[in-house]
Design an enzyme around this catalytic site. Sequence first.
Site, PDB file in Angstrom:
ATOM      1  N   ASP A   1      38.169  48.346  37.505  1.00 19.72           N
ATOM      2  CA  ASP A   1      38.424  46.918  36.817  1.00 19.72           C
ATOM      3  C   ASP A   1      39.236  47.057  35.783  1.00 19.72           C
ATOM      4  O   ASP A   1      38.914  47.533  34.578  1.00 19.72           O
ATOM      5  CB  ASP A   1      36.862  46.470  36.385  1.00 19.72           C
TER       6      ASP A   1
ATOM      7  N   CYS B   1      42.767  38.601  38.350  1.00 19.10           N
ATOM      8  CA  CYS B   1      43.437  40.104  38.567  1.00 19.10           C
ATOM      9  C   CYS B   1      42.938  40.769  39.837  1.00 19.10           C
ATOM     10  O   CYS B   1      44.056  40.662  40.657  1.00 19.10           O
ATOM     11  CB  CYS B   1      42.495  41.230  37.406  1.00 19.10           C
ATOM     12  N   ARG B   2      41.976  41.119  40.191  1.00 20.46           N
ATOM     13  CA  ARG B   2      41.563  42.174  41.397  1.00 20.46           C
ATOM     14  C   ARG B   2      41.786  41.388  42.611  1.00 20.46           C
ATOM     15  O   ARG B   2      42.655  41.835  43.445  1.00 20.46           O
ATOM     16  CB  ARG B   2      40.651  42.700  41.362  1.00 20.46           C
ATOM     17  N   SER B   3      41.165  40.177  42.773  1.00 24.11           N
ATOM     18  CA  SER B   3      41.068  39.472  44.031  1.00 24.11           C
ATOM     19  C   SER B   3      42.328  38.963  44.345  1.00 24.11           C
ATOM     20  O   SER B   3      42.807  38.980  45.577  1.00 24.11           O
ATOM     21  CB  SER B   3      39.944  38.478  43.931  1.00 24.11           C
TER      22      SER B   3
ATOM     23  N   CYS C   1      36.563  38.383  43.456  1.00 23.44           N
ATOM     24  CA  CYS C   1      36.203  39.319  42.003  1.00 23.44           C
ATOM     25  C   CYS C   1      35.519  38.521  41.104  1.00 23.44           C
ATOM     26  O   CYS C   1      34.996  37.375  41.539  1.00 23.44           O
ATOM     27  CB  CYS C   1      37.475  40.151  41.336  1.00 23.44           C
TER      28      CYS C   1
ATOM     29  N   ASN D   1      38.948  35.891  39.539  1.00 23.59           N
ATOM     30  CA  ASN D   1      39.827  35.651  40.313  1.00 23.59           C
ATOM     31  C   ASN D   1      41.312  35.564  39.563  1.00 23.59           C
ATOM     32  O   ASN D   1      42.108  34.551  40.075  1.00 23.59           O
ATOM     33  CB  ASN D   1      39.593  34.271  40.894  1.00 23.59           C
TER      34      ASN D   1
HETATM   35  P1  4NP Z   1      38.993  39.848  37.792  1.00 19.18           P
HETATM   36  O1  4NP Z   1      39.066  40.153  36.175  1.00 19.18           O
HETATM   37  O2  4NP Z   1      37.449  39.604  38.015  1.00 19.18           O
HETATM   38  O3  4NP Z   1      39.589  41.104  38.228  1.00 19.18           O
HETATM   39  O4  4NP Z   1      39.997  38.611  37.791  1.00 19.18           O
HETATM   40  C1  4NP Z   1      38.447  39.513  35.142  1.00 19.18           C
HETATM   41  C2  4NP Z   1      38.989  38.494  34.399  1.00 19.18           C
HETATM   42  C3  4NP Z   1      38.217  37.539  33.543  1.00 19.18           C
HETATM   43  C4  4NP Z   1      37.406  38.397  32.944  1.00 19.18           C
HETATM   44  C5  4NP Z   1      36.752  39.745  33.334  1.00 19.18           C
HETATM   45  C6  4NP Z   1      37.341  40.172  34.579  1.00 19.18           C
HETATM   46  N1  4NP Z   1      36.345  37.714  31.917  1.00 19.18           N
HETATM   47  O5  4NP Z   1      35.771  38.295  31.443  1.00 19.18           O
HETATM   48  O6  4NP Z   1      37.053  36.467  31.379  1.00 19.18           O
END
Ligand code: 4NP
Length: 161
Positions: free
Chosen positions: A122, A13-15, A8, A11
Amino acid sequence: MINVAFVCLGNICRSPMAELVFKDMVKQRGLELSFCVTSFGTSGCEEGSQIYPPAKRTLIMHGIAGNHVAKQITLKDIINNDYIIVMDSSNLLDLLRLTGGGFGDKIYKLCSFTDRPRDVADPWYTRDFEKAFSDISDGCRAFLEFLLKEKGEAFKYDSRH
Ligand code: 4NP
């Protein structure tokens, strides 16, 4: 051994949710010796961070425990994994930029394996971690079914032991 990397943006949340959900599904089928499963971010913005607490709480509410430390994906990681499973179209574009358009044959969107292809919602923006968990579980279930169909023979030994 099948090497799977979920990807994702951050790294956190989702992945990592997908990594732990998929590991749990593989374990329930007694196939953990057949898989090496990990996850990465396309960005290094959260490098070194633990799983984001709301994501971790959602996993725990569904009986899934585990840890992960965020790391940014490199070209070497793409080469070394058999399947690179991204959460959304933006992750896919970021990876194709990293590879110069190569390795497209091993990069898939997680929910493309389901009968309702879509991006994983997301939760960073929606704050709906249950919805993300639901998309991720649906995608992981369909991805594992795909692998069992594609590579069924390879799993016979492991599922007997
Ligand atoms: P992830 O979520 O890609 O599912 O881990 C996010 C984590 C951090 C950010 C965006 C999405 N950010 O903008 O810092």
